[in-house]
Design a protein around this motif. Structure first.
Motif, PDB file in Angstrom:
ATOM      1  N   VAL A 431      41.183  39.138  39.598  1.00 30.52           N
ATOM      2  CA  VAL A 431      39.829  38.660  39.895  1.00 30.52           C
ATOM      3  C   VAL A 431      39.751  37.166  39.618  1.00 30.52           C
ATOM      4  O   VAL A 431      40.034  36.719  38.504  1.00 30.52           O
ATOM      5  CB  VAL A 431      38.779  39.411  39.054  1.00 30.52           C
ATOM      6  CG1 VAL A 431      37.372  38.986  39.468  1.00 30.52           C
ATOM      7  CG2 VAL A 431      38.949  40.918  39.224  1.00 30.52           C
ATOM      8  N   PRO A 432      39.351  36.365  40.613  1.00 29.31           N
ATOM      9  CA  PRO A 432      39.276  34.917  40.404  1.00 29.31           C
ATOM     10  C   PRO A 432      38.131  34.527  39.478  1.00 29.31           C
ATOM     11  O   PRO A 432      37.282  35.346  39.130  1.00 29.31           O
ATOM     12  CB  PRO A 432      39.056  34.361  41.821  1.00 29.31           C
ATOM     13  CG  PRO A 432      38.456  35.493  42.592  1.00 29.31           C
ATOM     14  CD  PRO A 432      39.022  36.742  42.001  1.00 29.31           C
ATOM     15  N   ALA A 433      38.112  33.250  39.120  1.00 30.55           N
ATOM     16  CA  ALA A 433      37.174  32.754  38.101  1.00 30.55           C
ATOM     17  C   ALA A 433      35.727  33.077  38.427  1.00 30.55           C
ATOM     18  O   ALA A 433      34.950  33.425  37.540  1.00 30.55           O
ATOM     19  CB  ALA A 433      37.364  31.249  37.927  1.00 30.55           C
ATOM     20  N   HIS A 434      35.331  32.965  39.686  1.00 28.54           N
ATOM     21  CA  HIS A 434      33.951  33.282  40.063  1.00 28.54           C
ATOM     22  C   HIS A 434      33.904  34.511  40.973  1.00 28.54           C
ATOM     23  O   HIS A 434      32.957  34.683  41.742  1.00 28.54           O
ATOM     24  CB  HIS A 434      33.288  32.079  40.760  1.00 28.54           C
ATOM     25  CG  HIS A 434      32.833  31.033  39.803  1.00 28.54           C
ATOM     26  ND1 HIS A 434      33.671  30.076  39.295  1.00 28.54           N
ATOM     27  CD2 HIS A 434      31.626  30.805  39.215  1.00 28.54           C
ATOM     28  CE1 HIS A 434      33.008  29.294  38.452  1.00 28.54           C
ATOM     29  NE2 HIS A 434      31.760  29.719  38.384  1.00 28.54           N
ATOM     30  N   GLY A 435      34.891  35.374  40.842  1.00 28.16           N
ATOM     31  CA  GLY A 435      34.955  36.549  41.695  1.00 28.16           C
ATOM     32  C   GLY A 435      34.356  37.784  41.057  1.00 28.16           C
ATOM     33  O   GLY A 435      33.743  37.738  39.992  1.00 28.16           O
ATOM     34  N   SER A 462      38.440  42.204  32.621  1.00 22.03           N
ATOM     35  CA  SER A 462      38.466  41.034  33.498  1.00 22.03           C
ATOM     36  C   SER A 462      37.555  39.906  33.040  1.00 22.03           C
ATOM     37  O   SER A 462      37.755  38.749  33.419  1.00 22.03           O
ATOM     38  CB  SER A 462      38.059  41.443  34.921  1.00 22.03           C
ATOM     39  OG  SER A 462      36.715  41.886  34.950  1.00 22.03           O
ATOM     40  N   GLY A 463      36.548  40.245  32.256  1.00 23.61           N
ATOM     41  CA  GLY A 463      35.543  39.255  31.904  1.00 23.61           C
ATOM     42  C   GLY A 463      34.684  38.863  33.088  1.00 23.61           C
ATOM     43  O   GLY A 463      33.988  37.846  33.064  1.00 23.61           O
ATOM     44  N   ARG A 464      34.697  39.685  34.143  1.00 21.25           N
ATOM     45  CA  ARG A 464      33.973  39.402  35.377  1.00 21.25           C
ATOM     46  C   ARG A 464      33.131  40.618  35.765  1.00 21.25           C
ATOM     47  O   ARG A 464      33.390  41.733  35.320  1.00 21.25           O
ATOM     48  CB  ARG A 464      34.954  39.074  36.519  1.00 21.25           C
ATOM     49  CG  ARG A 464      35.774  37.802  36.306  1.00 21.25           C
ATOM     50  CD  ARG A 464      34.905  36.570  36.156  1.00 21.25           C
ATOM     51  NE  ARG A 464      34.037  36.406  37.310  1.00 21.25           N
ATOM     52  CZ  ARG A 464      32.836  35.834  37.255  1.00 21.25           C
ATOM     53  NH1 ARG A 464      32.343  35.381  36.113  1.00 21.25           N
ATOM     54  NH2 ARG A 464      32.099  35.708  38.343  1.00 21.25           N
ATOM     55  N   PRO A 465      32.113  40.415  36.603  1.00 20.64           N
ATOM     56  CA  PRO A 465      31.281  41.553  37.020  1.00 20.64           C
ATOM     57  C   PRO A 465      32.055  42.549  37.869  1.00 20.64           C
ATOM     58  O   PRO A 465      32.910  42.167  38.673  1.00 20.64           O
ATOM     59  CB  PRO A 465      30.159  40.895  37.820  1.00 20.64           C
ATOM     60  CG  PRO A 465      30.686  39.564  38.228  1.00 20.64           C
ATOM     61  CD  PRO A 465      31.630  39.142  37.146  1.00 20.64           C
ATOM     62  N   VAL A 466      31.731  43.815  37.682  1.00 21.61           N
ATOM     63  CA  VAL A 466      32.400  44.901  38.401  1.00 21.61           C
ATOM     64  C   VAL A 466      31.337  45.809  39.008  1.00 21.61           C
ATOM     65  O   VAL A 466      30.411  46.240  38.314  1.00 21.61           O
ATOM     66  CB  VAL A 466      33.319  45.724  37.468  1.00 21.61           C
ATOM     67  CG1 VAL A 466      33.972  46.875  38.223  1.00 21.61           C
ATOM     68  CG2 VAL A 466      34.386  44.827  36.837  1.00 21.61           C
ATOM     69  N   THR A 467      31.457  46.092  40.291  1.00 23.24           N
ATOM     70  CA  THR A 467      30.579  47.061  40.932  1.00 23.24           C
ATOM     71  C   THR A 467      31.311  48.394  41.054  1.00 23.24           C
ATOM     72  O   THR A 467      32.531  48.443  41.043  1.00 23.24           O
ATOM     73  CB  THR A 467      30.132  46.596  42.334  1.00 23.24           C
ATOM     74  OG1 THR A 467      31.260  46.599  43.209  1.00 23.24           O
ATOM     75  CG2 THR A 467      29.524  45.211  42.282  1.00 23.24           C
ATOM     76  N   PHE A 468      30.539  49.465  41.167  1.00 24.66           N
ATOM     77  CA  PHE A 468      31.129  50.803  41.353  1.00 24.66           C
ATOM     78  C   PHE A 468      30.425  51.469  42.522  1.00 24.66           C
ATOM     79  O   PHE A 468      29.196  51.600  42.523  1.00 24.66           O
ATOM     80  CB  PHE A 468      30.964  51.650  40.090  1.00 24.66           C
ATOM     81  CG  PHE A 468      31.727  52.954  40.145  1.00 24.66           C
ATOM     82  CD1 PHE A 468      32.941  53.084  39.495  1.00 24.66           C
ATOM     83  CD2 PHE A 468      31.246  54.037  40.869  1.00 24.66           C
ATOM     84  CE1 PHE A 468      33.666  54.273  39.560  1.00 24.66           C
ATOM     85  CE2 PHE A 468      31.957  55.221  40.940  1.00 24.66           C
ATOM     86  CZ  PHE A 468      33.167  55.342  40.281  1.00 24.66           C
ATOM     87  N   GLY A 469      31.193  51.866  43.513  1.00 29.42           N
ATOM     88  CA  GLY A 469      30.621  52.532  44.676  1.00 29.42           C
ATOM     89  C   GLY A 469      31.327  53.837  44.977  1.00 29.42           C
ATOM     90  O   GLY A 469      32.556  53.927  44.875  1.00 29.42           O
ATOM     91  N   TRP A 470      30.556  54.846  45.344  1.00 33.89           N
ATOM     92  CA  TRP A 470      31.126  56.124  45.760  1.00 33.89           C
ATOM     93  C   TRP A 470      31.346  56.085  47.276  1.00 33.89           C
ATOM     94  O   TRP A 470      30.441  55.776  48.036  1.00 33.89           O
ATOM     95  CB  TRP A 470      30.198  57.280  45.404  1.00 33.89           C
ATOM     96  CG  TRP A 470      30.089  57.523  43.935  1.00 33.89           C
ATOM     97  CD1 TRP A 470      29.089  57.114  43.098  1.00 33.89           C
ATOM     98  CD2 TRP A 470      31.024  58.231  43.106  1.00 33.89           C
ATOM     99  NE1 TRP A 470      29.342  57.517  41.808  1.00 33.89           N
ATOM    100  CE2 TRP A 470      30.521  58.210  41.783  1.00 33.89           C
ATOM    101  CE3 TRP A 470      32.238  58.880  43.353  1.00 33.89           C
ATOM    102  CZ2 TRP A 470      31.195  58.808  40.714  1.00 33.89           C
ATOM    103  CZ3 TRP A 470      32.909  59.475  42.281  1.00 33.89           C
ATOM    104  CH2 TRP A 470      32.379  59.436  40.987  1.00 33.89           C
ATOM    105  N   GLY A 471      32.587  56.381  47.681  1.00 33.90           N
ATOM    106  CA  GLY A 471      32.873  56.421  49.109  1.00 33.90           C
ATOM    107  C   GLY A 471      32.549  57.791  49.674  1.00 33.90           C
ATOM    108  O   GLY A 471      32.722  58.803  48.989  1.00 33.90           O
ATOM    109  N   GLY A 530      41.534  39.205  54.246  1.00 33.74           N
ATOM    110  CA  GLY A 530      42.207  38.505  53.158  1.00 33.74           C
ATOM    111  C   GLY A 530      41.790  38.940  51.779  1.00 33.74           C
ATOM    112  O   GLY A 530      42.029  38.224  50.801  1.00 33.74           O
ATOM    113  N   ARG A 531      41.184  40.109  51.656  1.00 27.57           N
ATOM    114  CA  ARG A 531      40.736  40.604  50.353  1.00 27.57           C
ATOM    115  C   ARG A 531      41.851  41.456  49.715  1.00 27.57           C
ATOM    116  O   ARG A 531      42.409  42.338  50.371  1.00 27.57           O
ATOM    117  CB  ARG A 531      39.483  41.453  50.473  1.00 27.57           C
ATOM    118  CG  ARG A 531      38.365  40.891  51.349  1.00 27.57           C
ATOM    119  CD  ARG A 531      37.727  39.640  50.802  1.00 27.57           C
ATOM    120  NE  ARG A 531      36.376  39.468  51.331  1.00 27.57           N
ATOM    121  CZ  ARG A 531      36.026  38.610  52.274  1.00 27.57           C
ATOM    122  NH1 ARG A 531      36.950  37.820  52.813  1.00 27.57           N
ATOM    123  NH2 ARG A 531      34.771  38.512  52.683  1.00 27.57           N
ATOM    124  N   PRO A 532      42.169  41.244  48.430  1.00 27.04           N
ATOM    125  CA  PRO A 532      43.172  42.075  47.756  1.00 27.04           C
ATOM    126  C   PRO A 532      42.662  43.509  47.577  1.00 27.04           C
ATOM    127  O   PRO A 532      41.533  43.719  47.133  1.00 27.04           O
ATOM    128  CB  PRO A 532      43.357  41.396  46.400  1.00 27.04           C
ATOM    129  CG  PRO A 532      42.728  40.041  46.538  1.00 27.04           C
ATOM    130  CD  PRO A 532      41.654  40.177  47.560  1.00 27.04           C
TER     131      PRO A 532
END
Length: 561
Positions: A431-435, A462-471, A530-532
């Protein structure tokens, strides 16, 4: 009676001070109330001219109330008390919030996972009415759910047509086929109201009214709020909220939604779709991140986060007891100075957030009514179903979990990771710095809610925001932002084999095959952008989930970057 209010601090307050005077001078509130389709610029005019019916829907919606209540009485007289809603995106998220907040039972089937579909069927159909809800009338998930329920009614010796109620746009393929089939009732909604703005139309009212919600009171609540929102005044909460959401400088484009006893059950999930799908395009937008109070994001000082707290009406809050240790312990720790606290009743908040999102679109300079990237994943899934490709070999296997992804994830110090904890840590480091990181679980959300612990664990790592989605339901929600919004996301897919699969009557594929194609299709489109993407595939569902949960719990003591 409706109640509504907000309080802003820090960057949110500065955004309100900066933007609201211009919004008032430009008469944005009264023009939006008057359905002025020029508010979002020339490129958006055609779409906007066909998507502003949600501002004056009350007369049409009120005409539905006696029809819905009459149908509910008919069904009750026949011993039909269980309402199952087959729908995706706006067709299911708003009804789920409305029913849960009021406390009326409503079974929402918004999945193609064969276990979830099978479990809803296994609860029995003898006392069930199925509400089939689709604006386009061609949503593949909803059509598949309708087909399997229709067969289940027939297999039980019931008249399937008498047990199916349809909500759709006039002239859709579903309206035509439903009338030809003689379904119990067909409700058509205003086609000038987009799906994510449809909470107070037939899409929100039919399933919840049949479930027992007082929909007339809900409409009263919202209509009172319309009078407030239509006013060109600096105190207009819709203008203030829209400015706070989209007007911070620099833009705080992650909205951290936490609920602090607002009384609105699951409201963040509905707002997530509304905001992400409306604003996430043209390489910009704001991303809702739905968390629990006290989760890592609520304590973060990151400069791209804005805290959105859903709180109780101040008049309903109890004053803390200074002598009560439990009250003292419950005071939250460090709280961000950049925040918006919003309170209000259900109908008021539904209209408020729709209004504010439209205002945010104007500030961002985008069209808040289209969803240009949603169709890409659907097209990819259809292509995979037609081609029936062979499954690719995973990059590495850990226990019953197959791992596929970038080299940084699948190649540990010894050439491959030793355990799933290593994999999760490696994903967090991508996860990038502002990702942000998006966890996407293509499993039964009712059967495995414990999987959502992954969200907070990865936020800590990660120290970054994480979303959670149900597929696949997030494909009709945040899926637009993932592809069209700010290109800073990393994606963790969780898929699984199942001992159970279900045929879809009249289709050459099963629910399991459809779900697999939806996951693979979305992953391919994300990679094309281009998204990992990292995929964890559980070859044994129960064992794999246990393995994944142990890995998540094992990371809880790790420090984020």
């Amino acid at each position: 009676m409706s109640s509504l209010g907000l309080q802003a601090t820090g960057a949110a307050l500065a955004a309100i001070d900066r933007h609201v005077p211009a919004l008032v001078d430009d008469r944005v509130a009264s023009r939006l109330d008057g359905k002025d389709h020029t508010l979002w610029g020339p490129a958006a005019e055609e779409e906007a001219s066909q998507r502003l019916g949600w501002m004056d829907l009350f007369e049409d919606s009120r005409e539905l109330v006696p029809q819905i209540e009459g149908l509910r009485a008919e069904l009750a007289a026949e011993g039909i008390s269980r309402v199952v809603l087959a729908g995706m995106g706006g067709s299911s998220l708003a009804p789920e919030v409305i029913a849960a907040t009021v406390g009326c039972p409503l079974t929402v089937l918004d999945s193609t996972d064969p276990e979830m579909v099978g479990n809803v069927l296994a609860a029995g159909v003898a006392d069930t009415v199925l509400v089939v809800s689709s604006k386009s009338g061609s949503t593949v998930e909803t059509d598949s759910q309708r087909r399997v329920f229709e067969q289940a009614f027939n297999d039980a010796g019931l008249d399937a047509a008498s047990r199916i109620v349809v909500v759709t746009d006039p002239g859709s393929p579903l309206e035509q086929s439903a009338r030809e089939a003689g379904y119990r009732r067909v409700f058509t909604a205003d086609p000038t109201v987009g799906g994510r703005y449809s909470a107070l139309t037939a899409f929100g009212l039919v399933p919840t009214g049949l479930a027992g919600v007082d929909i007339a009171a809900l409409l009263d609540d919202a209509e009172e709020t319309r009078e407030v929102l239509a006013t060109d005044d600096p105190g207009n909460p819709g203008l203030q909220l829209g400015a706070a959401m989209a007007g911070t400088d620099p833009l705080r484009n992650k909205l951290v939604f936490s609920d602090e006893d607002s009384g609105l059950v699951g409201f963040g999930g509905w707002a997530e779709q509304l905001i992400a799908e409306s604003t996430g395009k043209d390489g910009t937008g704001v991303l809702p991140v739905v968390v629990d109070a006290g989760d890592p994001e609520t304590l973060s000082a990151a400069d791209d986060l804005l805290q959105i707290r859903l709180v109780a009406d101040p008049e309903d809050r109890e004053a803390p007891d200074a002598n009560d240790a439990s009250d003292a312990d419950s005071v939250p720790p460090l709280r961000s100075e950049h925040a918006v606290e919003v309170f209000g009743s259900l109908g008021a908040q539904l209209l408020l957030w729709e209004f504010a999102t439209a205002v945010a679109g104007r500030i961002l300079g985008i069209n808040p009514f289209d969803q240009p990237d949603v169709e890409a994943a659907k097209t990819a899934a259809r292509g995979l179903l037609d081609a029936t490709p062979k499954s690719k070999r995973p990059d590495t296997v850990i226990g019953t979990v197959e791992v596929t992804g970038p080299d940084d994830v699948v190649n540990g110090p010894a050439g491959s990771p030793d355990d799933l904890g290593q994999v999760l840590a490696a994903v967090a480091q991508l996860v990038p710095a502002h990702g942000y990181l998006a966890v996407q679980a293509y499993l039964d959300r009712v059967g495995y809610p414990e999987l959502e612990v992954l969200r907070a664990a990865l936020a800590t790592l990660s120290g970054r925001p994480v979303t959670f989605g149900w597929g696949p339901r997030f494909l009709h929600s945040t899926g637009q932002y993932h592809k069209g919004g700010t290109p800073e996301g990393v994606f963790l897919q969780v898929t699984a084999d199942s001992d159970l699969d279900l045929d879809i009557p009249g289709r050459p594929f099963t629910f399991g095959q459809l779900l697999a194609a939806q996951a693979a299709g979305d992953a391919s489109v994300l990679r094309e952008h281009g998204r990992p993407v990292v995929r964890l595939h559980l070859t044994e569902r129960t064992d794999g989930i246990g393995q994944l949960l142990r890995a998540a719990h094992g990371t809880q003591g790790s420090d984020g970057a």
